[in-house]
Design a protein around this motif. Structure first.
Motif, PDB file in Angstrom:
ATOM      1  N   MET A 115     -17.204 -96.632  68.695  1.00  0.00           N
ATOM      2  CA  MET A 115     -18.142 -97.638  69.165  1.00  0.00           C
ATOM      3  C   MET A 115     -18.783 -98.337  67.968  1.00  0.00           C
ATOM      4  O   MET A 115     -18.699 -97.870  66.829  1.00  0.00           O
ATOM      5  N   VAL A 116     -19.438 -99.440  68.234  1.00  0.00           N
ATOM      6  CA  VAL A 116     -20.083-100.204  67.173  1.00  0.00           C
ATOM      7  C   VAL A 116     -21.170 -99.391  66.487  1.00  0.00           C
ATOM      8  O   VAL A 116     -21.410 -99.544  65.286  1.00  0.00           O
ATOM      9  N   SER A 117     -21.815 -98.487  67.239  1.00  0.00           N
ATOM     10  CA  SER A 117     -22.893 -97.672  66.665  1.00  0.00           C
ATOM     11  C   SER A 117     -22.971 -96.332  67.368  1.00  0.00           C
ATOM     12  O   SER A 117     -22.443 -96.151  68.474  1.00  0.00           O
ATOM     13  N   GLY A 118     -23.661 -95.403  66.725  1.00  0.00           N
ATOM     14  CA  GLY A 118     -23.902 -94.103  67.341  1.00  0.00           C
ATOM     15  C   GLY A 118     -24.777 -94.218  68.577  1.00  0.00           C
ATOM     16  O   GLY A 118     -24.639 -93.448  69.529  1.00  0.00           O
ATOM     17  N   GLU A 119     -25.676 -95.182  68.585  1.00  0.00           N
ATOM     18  CA  GLU A 119     -26.557 -95.388  69.732  1.00  0.00           C
ATOM     19  C   GLU A 119     -25.754 -95.769  70.974  1.00  0.00           C
ATOM     20  O   GLU A 119     -25.995 -95.255  72.075  1.00  0.00           O
ATOM     21  N   LEU A 120     -24.794 -96.659  70.792  1.00  0.00           N
ATOM     22  CA  LEU A 120     -23.944 -97.058  71.918  1.00  0.00           C
ATOM     23  C   LEU A 120     -23.070 -95.892  72.383  1.00  0.00           C
ATOM     24  O   LEU A 120     -22.851 -95.711  73.586  1.00  0.00           O
ATOM     25  N   ALA A 121     -22.583 -95.104  71.432  1.00  0.00           N
ATOM     26  CA  ALA A 121     -21.778 -93.936  71.795  1.00  0.00           C
ATOM     27  C   ALA A 121     -22.603 -92.952  72.620  1.00  0.00           C
ATOM     28  O   ALA A 121     -22.109 -92.382  73.603  1.00  0.00           O
ATOM     29  N   ASP A 122     -23.857 -92.750  72.241  1.00  0.00           N
ATOM     30  CA  ASP A 122     -24.741 -91.866  73.010  1.00  0.00           C
ATOM     31  C   ASP A 122     -24.961 -92.394  74.422  1.00  0.00           C
ATOM     32  O   ASP A 122     -25.048 -91.618  75.380  1.00  0.00           O
ATOM     33  N   GLN A 123     -25.051 -93.706  74.554  1.00  0.00           N
ATOM     34  CA  GLN A 123     -25.221 -94.300  75.889  1.00  0.00           C
ATOM     35  C   GLN A 123     -23.994 -94.032  76.753  1.00  0.00           C
ATOM     36  O   GLN A 123     -24.115 -93.756  77.955  1.00  0.00           O
ATOM     37  N   VAL A 124     -22.820 -94.102  76.149  1.00  0.00           N
ATOM     38  CA  VAL A 124     -21.587 -93.813  76.884  1.00  0.00           C
ATOM     39  C   VAL A 124     -21.581 -92.367  77.349  1.00  0.00           C
ATOM     40  O   VAL A 124     -21.242 -92.065  78.502  1.00  0.00           O
ATOM     41  N   VAL A 125     -21.958 -91.448  76.465  1.00  0.00           N
ATOM     42  CA  VAL A 125     -22.014 -90.027  76.815  1.00  0.00           C
ATOM     43  C   VAL A 125     -22.972 -89.805  77.990  1.00  0.00           C
ATOM     44  O   VAL A 125     -22.663 -89.054  78.928  1.00  0.00           O
ATOM     45  N   ILE A 130     -18.622 -85.089  77.844  1.00  0.00           N
ATOM     46  CA  ILE A 130     -17.885 -85.634  76.710  1.00  0.00           C
ATOM     47  C   ILE A 130     -18.866 -85.802  75.569  1.00  0.00           C
ATOM     48  O   ILE A 130     -20.066 -86.005  75.805  1.00  0.00           O
ATOM     49  N   GLU A 131     -18.392 -85.707  74.337  1.00  0.00           N
ATOM     50  CA  GLU A 131     -19.312 -85.768  73.199  1.00  0.00           C
ATOM     51  C   GLU A 131     -18.830 -86.746  72.143  1.00  0.00           C
ATOM     52  O   GLU A 131     -17.811 -87.412  72.296  1.00  0.00           O
ATOM     53  N   THR A 132     -19.592 -86.811  71.048  1.00  0.00           N
ATOM     54  CA  THR A 132     -19.309 -87.748  69.970  1.00  0.00           C
ATOM     55  C   THR A 132     -19.028 -87.019  68.658  1.00  0.00           C
ATOM     56  O   THR A 132     -19.295 -85.835  68.510  1.00  0.00           O
ATOM     57  N   CYS A 133     -18.496 -87.747  67.701  1.00  0.00           N
ATOM     58  CA  CYS A 133     -18.289 -87.240  66.348  1.00  0.00           C
ATOM     59  C   CYS A 133     -18.342 -88.440  65.410  1.00  0.00           C
ATOM     60  O   CYS A 133     -18.582 -89.571  65.835  1.00  0.00           O
TER      61      CYS A 133
END
Length: 445
Positions: A372-382, A392-395
């Motif tokens: 994703m463009v940012s970690g913030e957006l990735a957290d929103q997806v999670v 589901i998680e991020t890295c």
């Protein structure tokens, strides 16, 4: 109210407050998933209210065959009911012999590999510690070469090799003895970072001390699903040999089939001096780790690297069962490839439809993700996925990669359903981002 307690029922909230009150602030995954889980089977985890969640996290790669595989569970229950030895230090046990036999028969021999098996403490970081220590003992050198975005554990020696500042900053002492070089692709397309490493190691005026070891992951998991090409890995192996350094492959997350084959480096045609394995080695999440040592490099003296819990016989039983059940049949590996193709196709579609918030695809095998463009957006997806009962998680260095870590044997329907949930979540975040941009510009959506 903390992130852990948002939008949850009172009964769950009261349970969560117990953890908040008594458990250390070091807790991590639970902050993304405000639920209290009670049981699990296959690719599903069930909470205290009976709600099922599809698991695309798989214990951070320690549950490659899903939860509570019936054959592993049955083998372990039978072993327990027969009063099988649970703890044996490093004494001989029938359970250990069963694992060693299965590992040699179905993993090493078919790949033309020969290694001694060292049973370290039960975590991946201890396997890394033992490999580093042995490399230094063999060579008489101190320095270890590690790579950007690498993650090798958080005990002192392994942490020195880990790149992420979030983990490194917690150490109260100097993290030394490690020189860091750019991983494959770190400098962008068209730059072969192995050439830079070789130049530094062969130039007597570079200032680089001769290393004891080169420590590398075939696919960087926590670092952001960065994939090393087979040509690059082959070069690293050649450079290590030329420098008289031990080549250590950290297969803790990428191994045991996660990257597509049992070992992530198989297509490179290399034989590492030392290999670190843990996570899914036990088959069903029981703590277990080993360091594989080339027979001519087994320089250990008895008890020189030890640990009270290096004899987890329960894990030996489930590990042997997992290997016999899954890796004795080539069809299992073909099944991983089929599932990986499904994941790749789905992630491509998600990216193409949401290129305003996504950067591209990462990883290979069954450790893929969308950046994703940012970690913030990735957290929103999670968070959106969790609302639809998908875990589901991020890295990545900024937590910007949403990673798909489904079980290697997940039912195809479950895999597709989970990927559809992920697609809806990214689409929602994408639409919200577009709306926010329009509002910022003063245009009505």
């Amino acid at each position: 109210m903390s992130h852990e307690t948002k939008s949850v029922d009172f009964q769950t909230l009261s349970k969560i407050r117990t953890f908040q009150k008594h458990e250390s602030e070091a807790r991590s995954y639970c902050r993304s998933f405000p639920a209290v889980f009670t049981k699990a089977r296959g690719s599903y985890i069930t909470d205290m209210h009976g709600q099922e969640y599809l698991d695309f996290l798989s214990g951070a790669g320690s549950l490659n065959y899903g939860h509570n595989d019936p054959e592993m569970k049955s083998a372990l229950v039978d072993y327990l009911m027969e009063d099988g030895i649970g703890h044996s230090l490093d004494m001989h046990s029938a359970a250990k012999a069963k694992f060693i036999d299965a590992f040699n028969r179905y993993i090493l021999k078919p790949r033309g590999l020969q290694y001694r098996i060292q049973f370290t403490g039960p975590t991946g970081t201890n396997s890394v510690e033992s490999a580093i220590k042995l490399a230094r003992k063999i060579t008489g050198r101190k320095q270890v070469i590690a790579f950007t975005n690498g993650f090798h554990g958080v005990t002192q020696g392994a942490l020195a090799c880990t790149a992420n500042t979030h983990h490194r900053s917690a150490s109260a002492s100097t993290l030394c003895g490690v020189d860091r070089y750019p991983y494959d692709g770190y400098m962008g397309e068209g730059v072969d970072t192995s050439e830079y490493l070789e130049k530094m190691l062969t130039d007597k005026s570079s200032g680089q001390d001769a290393p004891a070891a080169i420590l590398v992951e075939g696919v960087q998991g926590e670092g952001g699903l960065n994939v090393a090409s087979m040509a690059w890995l082959k070069n690293i192996a050649r450079i290590a040999r030329k420098a008289g350094a031990m080549l250590i492959l950290d297969e803790i997350q990428a191994g045991v089939g996660r990257a597509g084959q049992f070992f992530s480096f198989e297509n490179a045609g290399i034989e590492p001096d030392l290999i670190c394995l843990s996570k899914s080695l036990s088959g069903m999440g029981l703590p277990m780790a080993v360091t594989l040592i080339r027979p001519d490099l087994d320089f250990w003296k008895p008890g020189e690297h030890n640990g009270t819990f290096r004899g987890n016989c329960h894990a030996f039983i489930t590990a042997a069962t997992a290997i016999e059940k899954y890796w004795s049949n080539p069809a299992f590996e073909r099944g991983i490839s089929k599932r990986a193709e499904i994941v790749t196709d789905a992630l491509k579609t998600i990216f193409e439809r949401n290129d305003n918030v996504s950067v591209g695809l990462k990883g290979r095998g069954m450790m893929q993700g969308i950046e994703m463009v940012s970690g913030e957006l990735a957290d929103q997806v999670v968070a959106e996925c969790f609302k639809e009962h998908l875990i589901i998680e991020t890295c990545g260095n900024e937590g910007q990669v949403v990673k798909v870590f489904a079980a290697l044997n997940i039912e195809l329907e479950d895999l597709r359903n989970g990927l559809n949930t992920l697609a809806r979540a990214v689409a929602k975040v994408s639409a919200q981002a577009d709306k926010a941009e329009l509002n910022k510009q003063g245009v009505k959506a």
